[in-house]
Scaffold this active site. Structure first.
Site, PDB file in Angstrom:
ATOM      1  N   SER A 147       2.556   3.138  -4.825  1.00 32.43           N
ATOM      2  CA  SER A 147       2.479   2.586  -3.647  1.00 32.43           C
ATOM      3  C   SER A 147       3.699   2.295  -2.723  1.00 32.43           C
ATOM      4  O   SER A 147       4.943   2.023  -3.121  1.00 32.43           O
ATOM      5  CB  SER A 147       1.790   1.080  -3.686  1.00 32.43           C
ATOM      6  N   TYR A 160       1.401  -7.816  -6.763  1.00 31.53           N
ATOM      7  CA  TYR A 160       0.925  -6.406  -6.849  1.00 31.53           C
ATOM      8  C   TYR A 160       2.126  -5.470  -6.691  1.00 31.53           C
ATOM      9  O   TYR A 160       2.031  -4.282  -7.414  1.00 31.53           O
ATOM     10  CB  TYR A 160       0.002  -6.211  -5.439  1.00 31.53           C
TER      11      TYR A 160
END
Length: 254
Positions: A147, A160
């Protein structure tokens, strides 16, 4: 037929979102695609039907990731399905896409959420690669879904973000070892993509416009934007690219 003719691919978390788009794109290039899902068999079956209606080949593969035992279960099922369809259990492409998100600042993150994030987003991909390697043909491809949050400061999701940093480290650390077999390993780093995971922001007019404005293209990313990159990394064209983190955020926060 395509650049992936006679190749076999496993795409985890392929019943929706980016995973679905990647599965469809690899099948379009000629790969036989194992469409992994955790719980939603109906959605996975629909992905398979869509691929087959477009002339591709795919089959569903259901296992909910929890422990290492679930990884063994996945590969047992995959071995059986591939032997039935191809005569052996060899694999050419692994796309580590399955993952979860848990919002929470460092102040309000609870241990259960932290552990779940680390288990699903770090431990499961690690052992998926480990168990894939004996099955992966030389000159194979491993594509990890990371990401863009690893280069953007987002205090709302530090746990995360840590999991995706771990995926980046895994990608880099394995690249030299796998190179001896001609296997490439790379990570894609999407930004904001229009998927169910981002539905609350997508459906909020202000949030939708704000996120679109973060990209130099002034729009949200689409799953197909990421799938096209995955198709390149899965193909012979990417033979000289390994250990790389490919930013796929549409120039977000540049």
């Amino acid at each position: 037929m395509g650049k992936l003719k006679n190749k076999v691919a496993l795409v985890t978390g392929a019943s929706r979102g980016i995973g679905r788009a990647v599965a469809a794109r690899l099948a379009q290039e000629g790969a036989l695609v194992a469409v992994h899902y955790g719980r939603n068999r109906e959605a996975a079956d629909e992905v398979v039907r869509s691929i087959e209606q477009s002339g591709g080949r795919a089959f569903p593969l259901g296992v909910e990731f929890r422990t290492l035992a679930s990884i063994h279960e996945l590969y047992d099922k995959l071995d059986a399905a591939l032997k039935e369809r191809t005569g052996d259990n060899r694999l050419d492409i692994l796309v580590n896409n399955a993952g979860i998100a848990r919002p929470g600042t460092i102040q309000n993150t609870v241990e259960e959420d932290f552990d779940t994030l680390m288990n699903i987003n770090v431990k499961m991909p690690y052992f998926l690669v480990q168990q894939a390697l004996p099955r992966l043909r030389d000159d194979g491809r491993i594509i990890n879904m990371s990401s863009a949050v690893t280069r953007i400061s987002l205090p709302e999701i530090p746990a995360y973000t840590m999991t995706k940093g771990a995926i980046n480290a895994l990608t880099l650390s394995l690249s030299s070892e796998l190179g001896a077999r001609g296997i490439t390993i790379n990570a894609i780093q999407p930004g904001f993509v229009a998927t169910e995971m981002n539905a609350p922001t997508l459906n909020d007019p202000v949030g939708h416009e704000t996120v679109a404005g973060l990209s130099v293209f002034r729009r949200w990313g689409q799953p197909e934007d990421i799938a096209d990159i995955a198709a390149f990394l899965a193909s012979p064209d990417s033979r000289w690219v390994t250990g790389q983190l490919l930013d796929a955020s549409g120039g977000t926060h540049l």
